[in-house]
Design an enzyme around this catalytic site. Sequence first.
Site, PDB file in Angstrom:
ATOM      1  N   ASN A  89       0.829  -1.218   0.000  1.00 16.04           N
ATOM      2  CA  ASN A  89       0.000   0.000   0.000  1.00 16.04           C
ATOM      3  C   ASN A  89       0.858   1.260   0.000  1.00 16.04           C
ATOM      4  OD1 ASN A  89       1.049  -0.031   2.543  1.00 16.04           O
ATOM      5  ND2 ASN A  89      -0.901  -0.062   3.642  1.00 16.04           N
TER       6      ASN A  89
ATOM      7  N   HIS B  58       3.407   1.850   2.073  1.00 19.32           N
ATOM      8  CA  HIS B  58       3.962   2.275   3.367  1.00 19.32           C
ATOM      9  C   HIS B  58       5.478   2.160   3.387  1.00 19.32           C
ATOM     10  CE1 HIS B  58       3.422  -1.987   5.405  1.00 19.32           C
ATOM     11  NE2 HIS B  58       4.614  -1.886   4.875  1.00 19.32           N
TER      12      HIS B  58
ATOM     13  N   GLU C 137       1.459   4.029   7.466  1.00 19.95           N
ATOM     14  CA  GLU C 137       0.429   3.621   6.518  1.00 19.95           C
ATOM     15  C   GLU C 137      -0.113   4.847   5.761  1.00 19.95           C
ATOM     16  OE1 GLU C 137       0.441   0.578   6.124  1.00 19.95           O
ATOM     17  OE2 GLU C 137      -0.062  -0.634   7.858  1.00 19.95           O
TER      18      GLU C 137
HETATM   19  C1  F6R Z   1       9.722  -3.647   7.923  1.00 20.65           C
HETATM   20  C2  F6R Z   1       9.002  -2.504   7.393  1.00 20.65           C
HETATM   21  C3  F6R Z   1       8.043  -2.634   6.270  1.00 20.65           C
HETATM   22  C4  F6R Z   1       8.516  -3.566   5.153  1.00 20.65           C
HETATM   23  C5  F6R Z   1       7.499  -3.593   4.017  1.00 20.65           C
HETATM   24  C6  F6R Z   1       7.902  -4.578   2.925  1.00 20.65           C
HETATM   25  O1  F6R Z   1      10.628  -3.255   8.919  1.00 20.65           O
HETATM   26  O2  F6R Z   1       9.159  -1.442   7.902  1.00 20.65           O
HETATM   27  O3  F6R Z   1       7.797  -1.358   5.737  1.00 20.65           O
HETATM   28  O4  F6R Z   1       9.756  -3.123   4.674  1.00 20.65           O
HETATM   29  O5  F6R Z   1       6.251  -3.961   4.514  1.00 20.65           O
HETATM   30  O6  F6R Z   1       7.859  -5.866   3.459  1.00 20.65           O
HETATM   31  P1  F6R Z   1       8.297  -7.136   2.607  1.00 20.65           P
HETATM   32  O7  F6R Z   1       9.742  -6.942   2.302  1.00 20.65           O
HETATM   33  O8  F6R Z   1       8.061  -8.305   3.528  1.00 20.65           O
HETATM   34  O9  F6R Z   1       7.456  -7.147   1.395  1.00 20.65           O
END
Ligand code: F6R
Length: 253
Positions: free
Chosen positions: A136, A138, A143
């Site tokens: 999304n 973030h 968010e």
């Molecule tokens: C984790 C974090 C999140 C992830 C994001 C991508 O510390 O802050 O922002 O980096 O959700 O997650 P993955 O790599 O699991 O797709």
Amino acid sequence: MKIIKVNNYEELSKKAAGLIVETINHKPDAVIGMATGSTAEGTYEYLVKAYQNKEVSFAQAISVNLDEYVGISPKNEQSYHAYMDQHLFDHIDMPAENHFIPNGKAEDLMGECDRYEKRIEELGGVDLQLVGLGHNGHIGFNEPGTSFESKTQIVDLAESTRKANARFFEVMEEVPDQAITMGIATILKSKRILLLVSGKGKAEILKKLLESEQTESIPATALKGHNDVTIIADADALSLYEQKKNRELKSCV
Ligand code: F6R
């Protein structure tokens, strides 16, 4: 924002680890901002290899993590503390007193946010911050709708984020609904930011990020206001953005 296109996840991980190693070799006591999640795992694997091959020492380096779930003890295997131990800290020579991760079990969570924000300042700020991209948009756990002025804070996780992270838990009910995260302004204070994006599943949001103006509805667009951001993205993640670019080029001919 500079984009480094790589062929696949393996190359992305190697490139990201290489940039971290370069940073620490140039400044042994560098402060590295760490991300968790699937995308960063390969980077940590390559960092461990670099340490084992004596290409780098983390003895003076400092790490500060982006975020941690609220209500989960550092000892819980789903915590980001445990993730960092498992993927990195247990295998390198960075002293434990140099690992900083927000405490999601703190009694005074607001106090913990202030302490974390101050700690980063006392450390002299983050030299290189690793960031992943949520489906999304973030960054950290900021968010959609989060203010670009936000500092370390307690946030409610979007239902889509809880679902995306459910793969790390036995049942959906166990997925926390809150986290403590560096804010967007905190992330933007980093001297250099490295955004890692891999896979077809991220192609849509990466396209939106690259094409969109800065907007709080896509938190990662805040990175467009920083002067040293490098995106490392693989071919799958860039596929939709490039498809559109190619169509535009063809229609110009
Ligand atoms: C984790 C974090 C999140 C992830 C994001 C991508 O510390 O802050 O922002 O980096 O959700 O997650 P993955 O790599 O699991 O797709």
